[in-house]
Design an enzyme around this catalytic site. Sequence first.
Site, PDB file in Angstrom:
ATOM      1  N   ASP A 162     116.129  40.163  37.820  1.00 51.16           N
ATOM      2  CA  ASP A 162     117.335  39.267  37.612  1.00 51.16           C
ATOM      3  C   ASP A 162     117.947  39.304  39.259  1.00 51.16           C
ATOM      4  OD1 ASP A 162     120.009  37.982  36.878  1.00 51.16           O
ATOM      5  OD2 ASP A 162     120.941  40.280  36.834  1.00 51.16           O
ATOM      6  N   GLU A 199     114.585  35.676  35.927  1.00 54.02           N
ATOM      7  CA  GLU A 199     115.632  34.748  35.437  1.00 54.02           C
ATOM      8  C   GLU A 199     116.099  33.438  36.411  1.00 54.02           C
ATOM      9  OE1 GLU A 199     120.294  35.118  34.414  1.00 54.02           O
ATOM     10  OE2 GLU A 199     119.133  36.773  33.581  1.00 54.02           O
ATOM     11  N   ASP A 227     122.804  44.283  35.988  1.00 49.82           N
ATOM     12  CA  ASP A 227     121.969  43.481  36.517  1.00 49.82           C
ATOM     13  C   ASP A 227     120.458  44.243  36.363  1.00 49.82           C
ATOM     14  OD1 ASP A 227     123.483  41.649  38.783  1.00 49.82           O
ATOM     15  OD2 ASP A 227     124.331  43.672  38.390  1.00 49.82           O
TER      16      ASP A 227
END
Length: 195
Positions: free
Chosen positions: A9, A69, A142
């Site tokens: 992420d 992501e 996260d």
Amino acid sequence: MEKIILGVDPGTLILGYSILSIEEGTPHLLAMDVLYLKKIADYNLRIRKIFDSMQEIIDRYHPDHLAIEAPFFGKNVQSMLKLGRAQGVTIAAAMSRDLSFTEYEPATIKQTVAGNGNASKDQVLRMLQAQMGIDLNPKYLDASDALAAAYTCYRMMYNPKADIQQLLKPQAKTRKKSSRAAWGDFVSQNPDKIK
């Protein structure tokens, strides 16, 4: 055959990462943490830290694939650019180690893990716990978002027929028929009941 997926992420202040091992089709969490970059004042040094740290993580765990992501489109252009740089540096680190990668939209990850493309970070965390049968208590979400990216990659690899993009398409809204239209349908379908 065992596969290892590195989930990321991206972020320039906090970057989440996870390592997911797939053994006999079952995912196992090997590592989940964050790079906490807020203490590094110089932006260029933060970007360098991301690159170096990603290479170290890759060298330690030897993943087969990177699941990352994609930056979301928001109103703050500067934030989007910074996320894009963090993502680009992570991909560059992966490519420097001959690692393939797949980019997933945030809505695709949320849909895959939680069944809802608009799920909250907390909902995604709870669904990961339920689906993987593990207790997760990350200090920063996260880290669990990175695990969600890796888990999405796992689901796509082991269920290639799953078309997540189809699930994300808005469903056609069905309009409730007016009583007049409903009565008209009834009459046309049941002429013998009308005298």
